[in-house]
Design a protein around this motif. Structure first.
Motif, PDB file in Angstrom:
ATOM      1  N   ALA A  57     -11.789  -4.945   3.437  1.00 49.79           N
ATOM      2  CA  ALA A  57     -11.342  -6.305   3.126  1.00 49.79           C
ATOM      3  C   ALA A  57     -11.473  -6.587   1.634  1.00 49.79           C
ATOM      4  N   GLN A  58     -12.578  -6.096   1.063  1.00 51.05           N
ATOM      5  CA  GLN A  58     -12.795  -6.298  -0.366  1.00 51.05           C
ATOM      6  C   GLN A  58     -11.712  -5.590  -1.193  1.00 51.05           C
ATOM      7  N   ALA A  59     -11.436  -4.342  -0.800  1.00 53.91           N
ATOM      8  CA  ALA A  59     -10.415  -3.578  -1.513  1.00 53.91           C
ATOM      9  C   ALA A  59      -9.056  -4.270  -1.420  1.00 53.91           C
ATOM     10  N   LEU A  60      -8.759  -4.800  -0.235  1.00 48.95           N
ATOM     11  CA  LEU A  60      -7.471  -5.468  -0.050  1.00 48.95           C
ATOM     12  C   LEU A  60      -7.410  -6.748  -0.875  1.00 48.95           C
ATOM     13  N   ASP A  61      -8.482  -7.509  -0.867  1.00 47.46           N
ATOM     14  CA  ASP A  61      -8.524  -8.736  -1.648  1.00 47.46           C
ATOM     15  C   ASP A  61      -8.292  -8.455  -3.128  1.00 47.46           C
ATOM     16  N   ALA A  62      -8.928  -7.397  -3.603  1.00 46.23           N
ATOM     17  CA  ALA A  62      -8.875  -7.099  -5.025  1.00 46.23           C
ATOM     18  C   ALA A  62      -7.466  -6.735  -5.484  1.00 46.23           C
ATOM     19  N   HIS A  63      -6.611  -6.301  -4.585  1.00 41.55           N
ATOM     20  CA  HIS A  63      -5.275  -5.855  -4.974  1.00 41.55           C
ATOM     21  C   HIS A  63      -4.191  -6.747  -4.396  1.00 41.55           C
ATOM     22  N   GLY A  64      -4.447  -8.024  -4.330  1.00 37.69           N
ATOM     23  CA  GLY A  64      -3.394  -8.958  -3.948  1.00 37.69           C
ATOM     24  C   GLY A  64      -2.892  -8.790  -2.542  1.00 37.69           C
ATOM     25  N   ALA A  65      -3.778  -8.992  -1.581  1.00 39.92           N
ATOM     26  CA  ALA A  65      -3.292  -9.095  -0.209  1.00 39.92           C
ATOM     27  C   ALA A  65      -2.453 -10.355  -0.100  1.00 39.92           C
ATOM     28  N   GLY A  66      -1.628 -10.415   0.906  1.00 37.38           N
ATOM     29  CA  GLY A  66      -0.755 -11.567   1.055  1.00 37.38           C
ATOM     30  C   GLY A  66       0.497 -11.444   0.208  1.00 37.38           C
ATOM     31  N   THR A  67       0.592 -10.359  -0.562  1.00 35.40           N
ATOM     32  CA  THR A  67       1.814 -10.116  -1.314  1.00 35.40           C
ATOM     33  C   THR A  67       2.439  -8.832  -0.808  1.00 35.40           C
ATOM     34  N   GLY A  68       3.503  -8.441  -1.450  1.00 36.53           N
ATOM     35  CA  GLY A  68       4.192  -7.232  -1.029  1.00 36.53           C
ATOM     36  C   GLY A  68       3.370  -5.984  -1.294  1.00 36.53           C
ATOM     37  N   GLU A  69       2.349  -6.118  -2.118  1.00 32.99           N
ATOM     38  CA  GLU A  69       1.551  -4.947  -2.445  1.00 32.99           C
ATOM     39  C   GLU A  69       0.580  -4.580  -1.325  1.00 32.99           C
ATOM     40  N   ALA A  70       0.456  -5.443  -0.367  1.00 31.07           N
ATOM     41  CA  ALA A  70      -0.511  -5.201   0.707  1.00 31.07           C
ATOM     42  C   ALA A  70      -0.223  -3.866   1.398  1.00 31.07           C
ATOM     43  N   VAL A  71       1.059  -3.568   1.553  1.00 35.79           N
ATOM     44  CA  VAL A  71       1.423  -2.321   2.225  1.00 35.79           C
ATOM     45  C   VAL A  71       0.959  -1.115   1.418  1.00 35.79           C
ATOM     46  N   ALA A  72       1.164  -1.192   0.103  1.00 35.22           N
ATOM     47  CA  ALA A  72       0.700  -0.101  -0.757  1.00 35.22           C
ATOM     48  C   ALA A  72      -0.814   0.035  -0.673  1.00 35.22           C
ATOM     49  N   GLU A  73      -1.480  -1.087  -0.607  1.00 36.73           N
ATOM     50  CA  GLU A  73      -2.937  -1.054  -0.552  1.00 36.73           C
ATOM     51  C   GLU A  73      -3.414  -0.446   0.760  1.00 36.73           C
ATOM     52  N   LEU A  74      -2.706  -0.703   1.833  1.00 38.07           N
ATOM     53  CA  LEU A  74      -3.066  -0.097   3.111  1.00 38.07           C
ATOM     54  C   LEU A  74      -2.917   1.414   3.043  1.00 38.07           C
ATOM     55  N   GLY A  75      -1.899   1.871   2.295  1.00 34.36           N
ATOM     56  CA  GLY A  75      -1.741   3.300   2.096  1.00 34.36           C
ATOM     57  C   GLY A  75      -2.960   3.885   1.402  1.00 34.36           C
ATOM     58  N   ARG A  76      -3.462   3.158   0.402  1.00 32.72           N
ATOM     59  CA  ARG A  76      -4.642   3.627  -0.304  1.00 32.72           C
ATOM     60  C   ARG A  76      -5.850   3.666   0.627  1.00 32.72           C
ATOM     61  N   LEU A  77      -5.908   2.700   1.525  1.00 30.62           N
ATOM     62  CA  LEU A  77      -7.002   2.656   2.496  1.00 30.62           C
ATOM     63  C   LEU A  77      -7.004   3.924   3.353  1.00 30.62           C
ATOM     64  N   LEU A  78      -5.817   4.361   3.712  1.00 29.06           N
ATOM     65  CA  LEU A  78      -5.704   5.592   4.500  1.00 29.06           C
ATOM     66  C   LEU A  78      -6.335   6.761   3.764  1.00 29.06           C
ATOM     67  N   VAL A  79      -6.001   6.876   2.483  1.00 29.39           N
ATOM     68  CA  VAL A  79      -6.546   7.976   1.698  1.00 29.39           C
ATOM     69  C   VAL A  79      -8.059   7.857   1.593  1.00 29.39           C
ATOM     70  N   ASP A  80      -8.528   6.642   1.363  1.00 26.70           N
ATOM     71  CA  ASP A  80      -9.978   6.431   1.256  1.00 26.70           C
ATOM     72  C   ASP A  80     -10.686   6.911   2.512  1.00 26.70           C
ATOM     73  N   VAL A  81     -10.207   6.452   3.639  1.00 26.11           N
ATOM     74  CA  VAL A  81     -10.903   6.764   4.890  1.00 26.11           C
ATOM     75  C   VAL A  81     -10.750   8.235   5.243  1.00 26.11           C
ATOM     76  N   ALA A  82      -9.572   8.777   5.033  1.00 31.99           N
ATOM     77  CA  ALA A  82      -9.330  10.160   5.432  1.00 31.99           C
ATOM     78  C   ALA A  82     -10.013  11.148   4.484  1.00 31.99           C
ATOM     79  N   ASP A  83      -9.970  10.876   3.188  1.00 32.80           N
ATOM     80  CA  ASP A  83     -10.404  11.875   2.225  1.00 32.80           C
ATOM     81  C   ASP A  83     -11.810  11.628   1.687  1.00 32.80           C
TER      82      ASP A  83
END
Lengths: 207, 207
Positions: free
Chosen positions: B77-103
């Motif tokens: 949630a913190q990571a998402l907040d920091a990168h403008g959730a609620g905007t179009g960038e949220a999708v990109a941020e979710l992609g980053r979340l995938l990498v974080d959790v997986a790698d």
DNA sequence: GCTTTGACATAGCGGTCACTATCTGAATAG
DNA sequence: CTATTCAGATAGTGACCGCTATGTCAAAGC
């Protein structure tokens, strides 16, 4: 009346029985939680028989890793064929597959999770798992490619990527359905696939 | 300079250190594969300290089951907040979340798989796992609802269902990325979400 | 039919494990 | 300062496990 079995035949039969028992036991207790005596007993043999057919507990486990996914795949392909794959009903049939794997074949999901954890922890077997997964993914790519063609999907979309997404969706939904069946209806997988393929077409029409 | 710690404070610190060590060890060895001595040693204590803080190996494991997902969720949630959730960038941020959790957070996925297997095999703890999962799903429903509203999704689509699909997709992609990173690019999760949300809109426009 | 082979059973060995009984010393209470 | 409490250390204990050495008996070979 049963013909007298040769030595090679009985040995092959013993091996198969041990593999079946191992699949059941590993699924129910996990790799470390299942004992070789337990497995041998479930198959109706002694540990001596087990070690006469497999060099170690790990070897038995790894043989399952190569085998079982192929079995599942064959069963799934047969079910799909029987219900008109290549038509619009394929999506409904995939939904049924979800229910089968999540609710009936309770061994399968647990075993695959065991394989995944084991491969994560023992990198030397990760290649074997990757090969096993790749095999089923290639079969899936055939289905996905057909579905995309039927729906008139564009060229710009990579079949491998879509297949990976479909497989991931499947695994995730099976897992969630075991946690809370109410959240994952029988139709949800098919529904999600409809959204996905519709979105693939629409997205590419724009760009 | 460090104030002298009271008994309650040192005990709480010991507990926290044991929990951290347990998370690491269970992730690396599994529930049955990890020994209590191993866990205690990794935390810098003896098994006596462990049993003075937890009634059994299982109790320690179950405490992690309730805790760790909350931690992950907060970080996400913190990571998402920091990168403008609620905007179009949220999708990109979710992609980053995938990498974080997986790698990076390689513990998390392994621990969750352990929890799932344990709950499958011990139905009495399935409720705890379901509650833990429901907690993160509710947070996800907020994001998904916002994304659907922003894209002008129709009323006929159930937010809970879409959230379940998104979560399933995430879990499945993390798993597959650990098997073969080449098959699951960093952008694939975001790409799939785009397809999904696009498809939800398009499908409902028809019906 | 005698010998050889090998599939499987039996018993046991060394090692590990979860857990506990007991002890110690430092923080607390009076 | 003294007595008490309790976090944590130490040292087992009984049970179990993976694996092996050895025995047995029926099939295979001649």
């Amino acid at each position: 009346m049963r013909r007298r079995l040769t030595r090679a035949e009985t040995k092959a039969r013993t091996r198969a029985l041990l593999l079946d028992a191992a699949a059941r036991t590993f699924a129910r207790k996990g790799f470390t939680g299942a004992s070789v005596e337990e497995i041998a007993e479930a198959a109706g043999f002694s540990t001596g028989a087990l070690y006469s057919n497999f060099s170690s507990k790990e070897a038995l486990f790894l043989e399952l890793l190569s085998d079982r996914r192929r079995d599942r795949l064959a069963a799934a392909a047969q079910a799909l064929d029987a219900h008109g794959a290549g038509t619009g009903e394929a999506v409904a049939e995939l939904g049924r597959l979800l229910v089968d794997v999540a609710d009936k074949d309770i061994e399968f999901a647990a075993l695959q999770a065991e394989f995944w954890l084991y491969a994560i922890r023992n990198p030397r077997v990760m290649d074997a798992l990757a090969a096993s997964v790749r095999e089923s993914h290639q079969a899936l790519e055939g289905l996905v490619g057909a579905a995309m063609a039927r729906r008139g999907a564009p060229d710009g979309v990579c079949v491998e990527e879509v297949s990976t997404v479909v497989a991931a969706l499947f695994i995730g939904l099976v897992r969630q359905r075991r946690i809370d069946p109410d959240c994952v209806s029988e139709e949800l997988f098919g529904q999600a696939l409809n959204w996905l393929f519709t979105g693939i077409n629409a997205a590419s029409d724009e760009g």
